[in-house]
Design a protein around this motif. Sequence first.
Motif, PDB file in Angstrom:
ATOM      1  N   UNK A   4      22.866 -15.790 -27.609  1.00 24.55           N
ATOM      2  CA  UNK A   4      21.832 -16.825 -27.683  1.00 24.55           C
ATOM      3  C   UNK A   4      21.130 -16.937 -26.333  1.00 24.55           C
ATOM      4  N   UNK A   5      20.544 -15.873 -25.818  1.00 22.67           N
ATOM      5  CA  UNK A   5      19.990 -15.932 -24.460  1.00 22.67           C
ATOM      6  C   UNK A   5      18.901 -16.984 -24.278  1.00 22.67           C
ATOM      7  N   UNK A   6      18.023 -17.137 -25.261  1.00 25.64           N
ATOM      8  CA  UNK A   6      16.939 -18.108 -25.106  1.00 25.64           C
ATOM      9  C   UNK A   6      17.476 -19.535 -25.134  1.00 25.64           C
ATOM     10  N   UNK A   7      18.404 -19.811 -26.052  1.00 29.35           N
ATOM     11  CA  UNK A   7      18.993 -21.147 -26.104  1.00 29.35           C
ATOM     12  C   UNK A   7      19.842 -21.412 -24.855  1.00 29.35           C
ATOM     13  N   UNK A   8      20.502 -20.381 -24.361  1.00 30.37           N
ATOM     14  CA  UNK A   8      21.293 -20.522 -23.137  1.00 30.37           C
ATOM     15  C   UNK A   8      20.405 -20.943 -21.973  1.00 30.37           C
ATOM     16  N   UNK A   9      19.235 -20.326 -21.853  1.00 30.51           N
ATOM     17  CA  UNK A   9      18.312 -20.689 -20.774  1.00 30.51           C
ATOM     18  C   UNK A   9      17.879 -22.151 -20.893  1.00 30.51           C
ATOM     19  N   UNK A  10      17.666 -22.619 -22.115  1.00 20.97           N
ATOM     20  CA  UNK A  10      17.284 -24.010 -22.319  1.00 20.97           C
ATOM     21  C   UNK A  10      18.431 -24.953 -21.934  1.00 20.97           C
ATOM     22  N   UNK A  11      19.654 -24.567 -22.291  1.00 24.68           N
ATOM     23  CA  UNK A  11      20.813 -25.377 -21.904  1.00 24.68           C
ATOM     24  C   UNK A  11      20.930 -25.438 -20.392  1.00 24.68           C
ATOM     25  N   UNK A  12      20.779 -24.293 -19.745  1.00 30.80           N
ATOM     26  CA  UNK A  12      20.883 -24.241 -18.287  1.00 30.80           C
ATOM     27  C   UNK A  12      19.790 -25.081 -17.623  1.00 30.80           C
ATOM     28  N   UNK A  13      18.582 -25.058 -18.184  1.00 30.34           N
ATOM     29  CA  UNK A  13      17.497 -25.875 -17.641  1.00 30.34           C
ATOM     30  C   UNK A  13      17.841 -27.358 -17.719  1.00 30.34           C
ATOM     31  N   UNK A  14      18.522 -27.767 -18.790  1.00 28.98           N
ATOM     32  CA  UNK A  14      18.915 -29.177 -18.913  1.00 28.98           C
ATOM     33  C   UNK A  14      19.981 -29.542 -17.884  1.00 28.98           C
ATOM     34  N   UNK A  15      20.790 -28.570 -17.490  1.00 28.82           N
ATOM     35  CA  UNK A  15      21.783 -28.830 -16.449  1.00 28.82           C
ATOM     36  C   UNK A  15      21.127 -28.906 -15.071  1.00 28.82           C
ATOM     37  N   UNK A  16      20.116 -28.096 -14.847  1.00 31.77           N
ATOM     38  CA  UNK A  16      19.376 -28.176 -13.590  1.00 31.77           C
ATOM     39  C   UNK A  16      18.712 -29.540 -13.419  1.00 31.77           C
ATOM     40  N   UNK A  17      18.380 -30.174 -14.539  1.00 33.30           N
ATOM     41  CA  UNK A  17      17.640 -31.444 -14.510  1.00 33.30           C
ATOM     42  C   UNK A  17      18.550 -32.671 -14.440  1.00 33.30           C
ATOM     43  N   UNK A  18      19.850 -32.476 -14.219  1.00 32.27           N
ATOM     44  CA  UNK A  18      20.775 -33.614 -14.194  1.00 32.27           C
ATOM     45  C   UNK A  18      20.483 -34.550 -13.024  1.00 32.27           C
ATOM     46  N   UNK A  19      20.506 -35.836 -13.311  1.00 27.57           N
ATOM     47  CA  UNK A  19      20.298 -36.854 -12.276  1.00 27.57           C
ATOM     48  C   UNK A  19      21.666 -37.361 -11.824  1.00 27.57           C
ATOM     49  N   UNK A  20      22.140 -36.812 -10.725  1.00 21.60           N
ATOM     50  CA  UNK A  20      23.446 -37.206 -10.203  1.00 21.60           C
ATOM     51  C   UNK A  20      23.546 -36.817  -8.738  1.00 21.60           C
ATOM     52  N   UNK A  21      24.312 -37.583  -7.991  1.00 22.88           N
ATOM     53  CA  UNK A  21      24.585 -37.245  -6.596  1.00 22.88           C
ATOM     54  C   UNK A  21      25.851 -36.402  -6.476  1.00 22.88           C
ATOM     55  N   UNK A  22      26.544 -36.201  -7.571  1.00 25.42           N
ATOM     56  CA  UNK A  22      27.781 -35.415  -7.540  1.00 25.42           C
ATOM     57  C   UNK A  22      27.463 -33.937  -7.333  1.00 25.42           C
ATOM     58  N   UNK A  23      28.252 -33.292  -6.514  1.00 18.51           N
ATOM     59  CA  UNK A  23      28.088 -31.851  -6.311  1.00 18.51           C
ATOM     60  C   UNK A  23      28.771 -31.134  -7.477  1.00 18.51           C
ATOM     61  N   UNK A  24      27.974 -30.402  -8.244  1.00 16.61           N
ATOM     62  CA  UNK A  24      28.550 -29.716  -9.401  1.00 16.61           C
ATOM     63  C   UNK A  24      28.145 -28.253  -9.431  1.00 16.61           C
ATOM     64  N   UNK A  25      28.964 -27.470 -10.098  1.00 19.11           N
ATOM     65  CA  UNK A  25      28.690 -26.051 -10.299  1.00 19.11           C
ATOM     66  C   UNK A  25      28.827 -25.740 -11.777  1.00 19.11           C
ATOM     67  N   UNK A  26      28.179 -24.658 -12.189  1.00 21.71           N
ATOM     68  CA  UNK A  26      28.206 -24.230 -13.590  1.00 21.71           C
ATOM     69  C   UNK A  26      28.893 -22.875 -13.681  1.00 21.71           C
ATOM     70  N   UNK A  27      29.768 -22.729 -14.661  1.00 16.38           N
ATOM     71  CA  UNK A  27      30.345 -21.425 -14.986  1.00 16.38           C
ATOM     72  C   UNK A  27      29.854 -21.038 -16.368  1.00 16.38           C
ATOM     73  N   UNK A  28      29.065 -19.974 -16.453  1.00 17.19           N
ATOM     74  CA  UNK A  28      28.617 -19.427 -17.737  1.00 17.19           C
ATOM     75  C   UNK A  28      29.621 -18.360 -18.158  1.00 17.19           C
ATOM     76  N   UNK A  29      30.139 -18.498 -19.384  1.00 14.10           N
ATOM     77  CA  UNK A  29      31.112 -17.530 -19.892  1.00 14.10           C
ATOM     78  C   UNK A  29      30.443 -16.673 -20.958  1.00 14.10           C
ATOM     79  N   UNK A  30      30.040 -15.477 -20.584  1.00 13.25           N
ATOM     80  CA  UNK A  30      29.449 -14.531 -21.532  1.00 13.25           C
ATOM     81  C   UNK A  30      30.562 -13.929 -22.383  1.00 13.25           C
TER      82      UNK A  30
END
Length: 332
Positions: free
Chosen positions: A35-61
């Motif tokens: 689901x590459x296109x949907x994955x990109x949309x999900x990732x974009x929503x994570x980039x847009x998170x409003x938080x001061x917490x330091x977070x990282x993303x692990x994508x599991x292909x």
Amino acid sequence: MIPLPSDGSVSIAGRSPGLAAETIETVVTLPTFKRPEQLLATLASLKAQRTARRFAVIVMENEAEARDGAKAVLPSFERGEMSGLVIVAHQRGNCSAYNAGWQTAILHFPNFRHLLVIDDDEIADPDWLERMCRAAETLGADIVGGPQVPVFAEPAHARWAEHPVFAPPHRETGRVAALYSSGNLLVGRHVLTAMGPPFLDLRFNFMGGGDSDFLSRAAAKGFVLGWCAEAKVHETVPARRVEADWIRARSLRNGVISTLVEKKKRAGTPLAGAKVFAKSLALLAASPLRGAVRLARTGSLATALYPVHVALGRVMAEFGYANEQYRQPEKN
């Protein structure tokens, strides 16, 4: 420390430069399969998170050959637009993908407190991460679930939103007795270290239900479960998933999972198998009445049939029936 498997079942495809792993407070794990296109949309929503917490993303292909998802998101990580890792879980199956991501989080991020899960067909609200973490802290919960709001392919399908297959199990924020899905989930690091790998039972790899089993076992260990009604993710529901045969198959599958999870929960107790089977038969006997009540309340025959199909699935599981809906993802 929990190491990555030594059998080569997990590999790192890429990472963001200058990743200060020891400063990461929260890790978001994101499994993906074709689901590459949907994955990109999900990732974009994570980039847009409003938080001061330091977070990282692990994508599991989880598509180890073509790796279209990994290829789609790697540039974002390599340019430093997204902090985290892209890994490949070489063994097929959703439990394998989750296990790979959760083990990687523990290995690479030594100080994170919360691990969150979102799927590659979901879009997170901008305050999703902050609300999930805050709910864990204010509720004193070790594990927190949140609603997966269905977004149907066609407006006419919105009437399915209240069907038990799509409706959330809880409506209000607070502590709860049970959670069932990892589609919108927070798990404390201490829960993962206590439960130990493999976190999700690989017997559920293509059926689903590994998350329900994990959550049941965690609750049995005494971990506190919570629900955050405000921390929404929006799940894409293709037209295929409102067809009668898919709804029926999913309902039967839910019954099968219910039996398998309960058997594991009761394992080692006297007459465990007999008690589970007796409960399944009792639910089957009661299901027409329960369905009639639902029909009177909702006017929906499909909703009325749900308890019948779940009860049938529970009984069928006793005779080896297993509906592996994820074995052929193109039909799911």
